[in-house]
Design a protein around this motif. Structure first.
Motif, PDB file in Angstrom:
ATOM      1  N   ALA A 146       0.822  -1.205   0.000  1.00 50.68           N
ATOM      2  CA  ALA A 146       0.000   0.000   0.000  1.00 50.68           C
ATOM      3  C   ALA A 146       0.860   1.261   0.000  1.00 50.68           C
ATOM      4  CB  ALA A 146      -0.946  -0.007   1.197  1.00 50.68           C
ATOM      5  N   ASP A 147       1.999   1.232   0.706  1.00 49.31           N
ATOM      6  CA  ASP A 147       2.876   2.409   0.742  1.00 49.31           C
ATOM      7  C   ASP A 147       3.397   2.778  -0.644  1.00 49.31           C
ATOM      8  OD1 ASP A 147       2.521   2.525   3.466  1.00 49.31           O
ATOM      9  OD2 ASP A 147       4.435   1.571   3.949  1.00 49.31           O
ATOM     10  N   VAL A 148       3.687   1.790  -1.450  1.00 49.64           N
ATOM     11  CA  VAL A 148       4.148   2.032  -2.822  1.00 49.64           C
ATOM     12  C   VAL A 148       3.003   2.615  -3.648  1.00 49.64           C
ATOM     13  CG1 VAL A 148       4.975   0.905  -4.934  1.00 49.64           C
ATOM     14  CG2 VAL A 148       5.902   0.226  -2.701  1.00 49.64           C
ATOM     15  N   LEU A 149       1.811   2.080  -3.480  1.00 48.39           N
ATOM     16  CA  LEU A 149       0.650   2.577  -4.209  1.00 48.39           C
ATOM     17  C   LEU A 149       0.335   4.022  -3.823  1.00 48.39           C
ATOM     18  CD1 LEU A 149      -1.564  -0.625  -3.984  1.00 48.39           C
ATOM     19  CD2 LEU A 149      -0.177   0.132  -5.926  1.00 48.39           C
ATOM     20  N   VAL A 150       0.524   4.364  -2.559  1.00 48.88           N
ATOM     21  CA  VAL A 150       0.293   5.736  -2.092  1.00 48.88           C
ATOM     22  C   VAL A 150       1.215   6.701  -2.835  1.00 48.88           C
ATOM     23  CG1 VAL A 150       0.576   7.296  -0.120  1.00 48.88           C
ATOM     24  CG2 VAL A 150      -0.595   5.092   0.173  1.00 48.88           C
ATOM     25  N   VAL A 151       2.482   6.349  -2.944  1.00 44.88           N
ATOM     26  CA  VAL A 151       3.448   7.204  -3.648  1.00 44.88           C
ATOM     27  C   VAL A 151       3.043   7.370  -5.114  1.00 44.88           C
ATOM     28  CG1 VAL A 151       5.853   7.359  -4.423  1.00 44.88           C
ATOM     29  CG2 VAL A 151       5.335   6.674  -2.072  1.00 44.88           C
ATOM     30  N   ARG A 152       2.623   6.293  -5.722  1.00 44.30           N
ATOM     31  CA  ARG A 152       2.198   6.370  -7.129  1.00 44.30           C
ATOM     32  C   ARG A 152       0.955   7.239  -7.290  1.00 44.30           C
ATOM     33  NH1 ARG A 152       3.227   0.058  -8.256  1.00 44.30           N
ATOM     34  NH2 ARG A 152       5.494   0.182  -8.381  1.00 44.30           N
ATOM     35  N   PHE A 153      -0.016   7.072  -6.394  1.00 44.05           N
ATOM     36  CA  PHE A 153      -1.204   7.920  -6.458  1.00 44.05           C
ATOM     37  C   PHE A 153      -0.809   9.392  -6.301  1.00 44.05           C
ATOM     38  CE2 PHE A 153      -4.230   4.355  -5.789  1.00 44.05           C
ATOM     39  CZ  PHE A 153      -5.207   4.740  -6.691  1.00 44.05           C
ATOM     40  N   ALA A 154       0.058   9.692  -5.356  1.00 41.56           N
ATOM     41  CA  ALA A 154       0.476  11.085  -5.153  1.00 41.56           C
ATOM     42  C   ALA A 154       1.097  11.646  -6.431  1.00 41.56           C
ATOM     43  CB  ALA A 154       1.470  11.168  -3.991  1.00 41.56           C
ATOM     44  N   ARG A 155       1.842  10.837  -7.153  1.00 41.20           N
ATOM     45  CA  ARG A 155       2.483  11.277  -8.391  1.00 41.20           C
ATOM     46  C   ARG A 155       1.472  11.444  -9.523  1.00 41.20           C
ATOM     47  NH1 ARG A 155       5.444   6.986  -9.703  1.00 41.20           N
ATOM     48  NH2 ARG A 155       4.090   6.388 -11.393  1.00 41.20           N
ATOM     49  N   ILE A 156       0.637  10.448  -9.745  1.00 40.80           N
ATOM     50  CA  ILE A 156      -0.234  10.513 -10.920  1.00 40.80           C
ATOM     51  C   ILE A 156      -1.407  11.470 -10.744  1.00 40.80           C
ATOM     52  CG2 ILE A 156       0.443   8.208 -11.685  1.00 40.80           C
ATOM     53  CD1 ILE A 156      -2.353   7.224 -10.873  1.00 40.80           C
ATOM     54  N   LEU A 157      -1.831  11.703  -9.510  1.00 37.79           N
ATOM     55  CA  LEU A 157      -2.941  12.628  -9.302  1.00 37.79           C
ATOM     56  C   LEU A 157      -2.563  14.072  -9.634  1.00 37.79           C
ATOM     57  CD1 LEU A 157      -4.586  11.145  -6.101  1.00 37.79           C
ATOM     58  CD2 LEU A 157      -5.540  11.200  -8.414  1.00 37.79           C
TER      59      LEU A 157
END
Length: 154
Positions: free
Chosen positions: A33-44
């Protein structure tokens, strides 16, 4: 009461957790989930990414993630519904419909006249959900199904 709104970068943590929940529920390989959070922060941060978040008094209960890409066959981008998830205990209560409705409205407002969705053939309930909302696998005027192929880039 469930409220549905467009998500922002401030929602990256909850979206990452929801996506992890979604993937683990269906035993899909996923990053932490921590990796997904970073990706969401980037793509959003990107104009071509739209996320929708459903919340009630208990917190986040569902989301959708969409991407927009240029199209050659009409003006405006094609919207791809990448993910749509509602927590299991709250399914069949209209939350998915609320999330899908806002998603469609947002991408339509961004100029997208068409949305694409990939669904596993064996996922009958999900297929019924999208068909109930007007999505088809056979376009008007033809007698064959559309298929989505997935493969490596190299």
């Amino acid at each position: 009461m469930t409220e549905v709104r467009r998500a922002t970068t401030a929602d990256a943590e909850v979206l990452g957790r929801l996506l992890w929940d979604f993937n683990t529920e269906f035993e899909t390989e996923t990053d932490d989930a921590d990796v997904l959070v970073v990706r969401f922060a980037r793509i959003l941060e990107l104009d071509e990414i739209v996320a929708v978040l459903a919340e009630d008094d208990s917190g986040a209960v569902g989301f959708a993630l969409l991407s927009l890409r240029p199209a050659i066959w009409f003006d405006g981008p094609v919207a791809q519904l990448e993910e749509l998830y509602v927590v299991p205990s709250l399914r069949a209560q209209g939350i998915g419909t609320q999330v899908l409705d806002l998603s469609r409205s947002l991408v339509r407002g961004l100029g997208s006249p068409e949305m694409h969705i990939g669904v596993d053939e064996v996922d009958v309930d999900t297929r019924r959900f999208y068909e109930r909302h007007g999505f088809v696998t056979i376009e008007e005027g033809v007698d064959y199904r559309m298929l989505l192929y997935v493969g490596p880039t190299g």
